[in-house]
Design an enzyme around this catalytic site. Sequence first.
Site, PDB file in Angstrom:
ATOM      1  N   SER A 119       0.816  -1.216   0.000  1.00 32.82           N
ATOM      2  CA  SER A 119       0.000   0.000   0.000  1.00 32.82           C
ATOM      3  C   SER A 119       0.850   1.266   0.000  1.00 32.82           C
ATOM      4  CB  SER A 119      -0.877  -0.003   1.254  1.00 32.82           C
ATOM      5  OG  SER A 119      -1.319   1.309   1.553  1.00 32.82           O
ATOM      6  N   TYR A 143      -1.719   5.279  -4.358  1.00 32.56           N
ATOM      7  CA  TYR A 143      -2.713   6.324  -4.140  1.00 32.56           C
ATOM      8  C   TYR A 143      -2.144   7.496  -4.910  1.00 32.56           C
ATOM      9  CZ  TYR A 143      -5.585   4.027  -0.561  1.00 32.56           C
ATOM     10  OH  TYR A 143      -6.444   3.202   0.105  1.00 32.56           O
ATOM     11  N   THR A 171      -5.244   2.562  -7.283  1.00 32.14           N
ATOM     12  CA  THR A 171      -6.547   2.534  -6.611  1.00 32.14           C
ATOM     13  C   THR A 171      -7.337   3.784  -6.987  1.00 32.14           C
ATOM     14  OG1 THR A 171      -5.668   1.207  -4.822  1.00 32.14           O
ATOM     15  CG2 THR A 171      -7.688   2.420  -4.359  1.00 32.14           C
ATOM     16  N   LYS A 260      -7.555  -0.626  -9.719  1.00 36.06           N
ATOM     17  CA  LYS A 260      -8.285  -1.237  -8.594  1.00 36.06           C
ATOM     18  C   LYS A 260      -9.497  -0.375  -8.232  1.00 36.06           C
ATOM     19  CE  LYS A 260      -7.588  -2.828  -3.805  1.00 36.06           C
ATOM     20  NZ  LYS A 260      -8.076  -1.832  -2.868  1.00 36.06           N
ATOM     21  N   HIS A 284     -13.431  -1.853  -2.318  1.00 38.67           N
ATOM     22  CA  HIS A 284     -12.594  -1.481  -1.174  1.00 38.67           C
ATOM     23  C   HIS A 284     -13.155  -2.090   0.117  1.00 38.67           C
ATOM     24  CE1 HIS A 284      -9.306   1.671  -0.542  1.00 38.67           C
ATOM     25  NE2 HIS A 284      -9.498   1.248   0.686  1.00 38.67           N
ATOM     26  N   ASP A 315     -11.615  -8.443  -5.292  1.00 39.40           N
ATOM     27  CA  ASP A 315     -11.640  -8.457  -3.822  1.00 39.40           C
ATOM     28  C   ASP A 315     -12.930  -7.873  -3.283  1.00 39.40           C
ATOM     29  OD1 ASP A 315     -11.498  -5.636  -3.174  1.00 39.40           O
ATOM     30  OD2 ASP A 315      -9.311  -5.694  -3.072  1.00 39.40           O
ATOM     31  N   ARG A 319     -13.804 -14.390   2.743  1.00 39.86           N
ATOM     32  CA  ARG A 319     -13.551 -14.773   4.132  1.00 39.86           C
ATOM     33  C   ARG A 319     -13.123 -16.225   4.311  1.00 39.86           C
ATOM     34  NH1 ARG A 319     -13.367 -10.253   4.103  1.00 39.86           N
ATOM     35  NH2 ARG A 319     -14.361  -8.660   5.398  1.00 39.86           N
TER      36      ARG A 319
HETATM   37  C1  FNR Z   1      -7.671  -1.350   3.001  1.00 38.19           C
HETATM   38  N1  FNR Z   1      -7.710  -1.265   1.613  1.00 38.19           N
HETATM   39  C2  FNR Z   1      -6.772  -0.499   0.941  1.00 38.19           C
HETATM   40  N2  FNR Z   1      -6.756  -0.482  -0.424  1.00 38.19           N
HETATM   41  C3  FNR Z   1      -5.812   0.209  -1.096  1.00 38.19           C
HETATM   42  O1  FNR Z   1      -5.826   0.201  -2.334  1.00 38.19           O
HETATM   43  N3  FNR Z   1      -4.836   0.886  -0.396  1.00 38.19           N
HETATM   44  C4  FNR Z   1      -4.788   0.914   0.958  1.00 38.19           C
HETATM   45  O2  FNR Z   1      -3.922   1.535   1.559  1.00 38.19           O
HETATM   46  C5  FNR Z   1      -5.802   0.223   1.666  1.00 38.19           C
HETATM   47  N4  FNR Z   1      -5.827   0.237   3.032  1.00 38.19           N
HETATM   48  C6  FNR Z   1      -6.725  -0.573   3.710  1.00 38.19           C
HETATM   49  C7  FNR Z   1      -6.667  -0.633   5.108  1.00 38.19           C
HETATM   50  C8  FNR Z   1      -7.507  -1.505   5.793  1.00 38.19           C
HETATM   51  C9  FNR Z   1      -7.411  -1.590   7.285  1.00 38.19           C
HETATM   52  C10 FNR Z   1      -8.430  -2.315   5.077  1.00 38.19           C
HETATM   53  C11 FNR Z   1      -9.326  -3.310   5.779  1.00 38.19           C
HETATM   54  C12 FNR Z   1      -8.509  -2.224   3.704  1.00 38.19           C
HETATM   55  C13 FNR Z   1      -8.680  -2.062   0.822  1.00 38.19           C
HETATM   56  C14 FNR Z   1      -8.134  -3.457   0.508  1.00 38.19           C
HETATM   57  O3  FNR Z   1      -7.081  -3.396  -0.398  1.00 38.19           O
HETATM   58  C15 FNR Z   1      -9.225  -4.356  -0.087  1.00 38.19           C
HETATM   59  O4  FNR Z   1      -9.803  -3.742  -1.215  1.00 38.19           O
HETATM   60  C16 FNR Z   1     -10.324  -4.715   0.903  1.00 38.19           C
HETATM   61  O5  FNR Z   1      -9.806  -4.917   2.193  1.00 38.19           O
HETATM   62  C17 FNR Z   1     -11.044  -5.963   0.445  1.00 38.19           C
HETATM   63  O6  FNR Z   1     -12.106  -6.266   1.273  1.00 38.19           O
HETATM   64  P1  FNR Z   1     -12.017  -7.319   2.484  1.00 38.19           P
HETATM   65  O7  FNR Z   1     -11.167  -8.484   2.037  1.00 38.19           O
HETATM   66  O8  FNR Z   1     -11.412  -6.586   3.630  1.00 38.19           O
HETATM   67  O9  FNR Z   1     -13.441  -7.660   2.690  1.00 38.19           O
END
Ligand code: FNR
Length: 390
Positions: A119, A143, A171, A260, A284, A315, A319
């Site tokens: 990330s 980002y 993203t 994404k 997300h 994604d 689970r």
């Molecule tokens: C994320 N996600 C995320 N996505 C991204 O592109 N950059 C990021 O920095 C983050 N940071 C982030 C922090 C936390 C705590 C979570 C839970 C999620 C989104 C992540 O990549 C992904 O899309 C989702 O988490 C997918 O859903 P599930 O598996 O959590 O249900």
Amino acid sequence: AEVYRKGLKFERPPFTFQTTDWEPQAKEVLSASAWGYVYGSAGQRETHNKNLAAFKKWGIIPNRLVDANYPDLSTTLFGEKFQSPIAIAPVGVQKIFNPEGEIATATAASKEGVLYIMSSASSTSIEDVAKANGEGPRWYQLYWPSNEDNDITISILERAKKAGFTVLVVTLDTYMLGWRPSDMNNGYNPFLRPDSIGVEIGFTDPVFQRKFKLKHGKDIKEDLGTAAAEWARTIFPGRSHGWDNLKFLRENWSGPIVLKGIQTITDAQRAVAAGMDGIVVSNHGGRQQDGGPSSLEQLPKIARAVGDKISILFDSGVRCGADIAKALALGASMVLVGRPYVYGLSLGGEEGVRHVLKSLAGELSCTLHLAGIPGAGRDILNEDCLVREV
Ligand code: FNR
């Protein structure tokens, strides 16, 4: 197969194999703020809840007497073969969950042969993550700063390339953070912490450092609070790019580019027209915009429309192993997992993440094998293996 056999021998795991236990167990060990951040979804959690429920609408129908050994979990993307169709979704600020943070996760991913997607909001630098990840496959998630910070973007892309990140994941759904009541109730923004945990990539970036000094007349170290706010503003600029801007990324990144956050057929077609290499069908994890459909229900439509023109990853809401099988069957070549491994990281650092990855891969393998499906690749596993329940 290895995990399954060990499970049967009753070797004690670091925590349970029941994936639904991980969330409540993690809640026990995390601070209220860190818990609120990982669990937190947007608004009334409608999109989040739909993400989970959508998997239950599909059932895997087994085939019998298929004369097959343990299934082949490998998958191919952009000409590269990956041992596993599971990937570590990009998750920022991992040090709020465990002091080892991204180092633990990147090491675990490498040991389990799982793709690590780093990330932009990591609490560890690009170079340190690469070192921990070693020979493991790794991609970089961007980002995307606004155009006036193109020099910072270029600097970061150069660093990522040099550190062995092969694919750029951009993203698109987070040019500002979502409306997340849990964080707002806790008065918590992990990017504005006084210990500046969420801003490591910016703080280690020479161009960001130089620009900060020009603007504020001091070094980052002299005013961490302002610097953290400046970096948060840089990666969440509050303004979206347009499709035309992708040319800039193409010019400044020599490898494949994956978008994404795609949720519609039209946007998937635009991604193809823009010459992109892949998309992640994702909302997300329901953390950004609420009131939307589940990510899974968008997947088969998008896969039918563009699956032969662009690589499709998925994604949001995965689970367990059976969920991964369903997403693969509905058109994904790779399935990203977010919260489950964050819970593993919270519960047991590197070992915890490894346990989660082993559990998911073990259950996926078992599910495919018992369903008589010999592999996870797109040529083997497809919608014909499933039926929709009403
Ligand atoms: C994320 N996600 C995320 N996505 C991204 O592109 N950059 C990021 O920095 C983050 N940071 C982030 C922090 C936390 C705590 C979570 C839970 C999620 C989104 C992540 O990549 C992904 O899309 C989702 O988490 C997918 O859903 P599930 O598996 O959590 O249900």
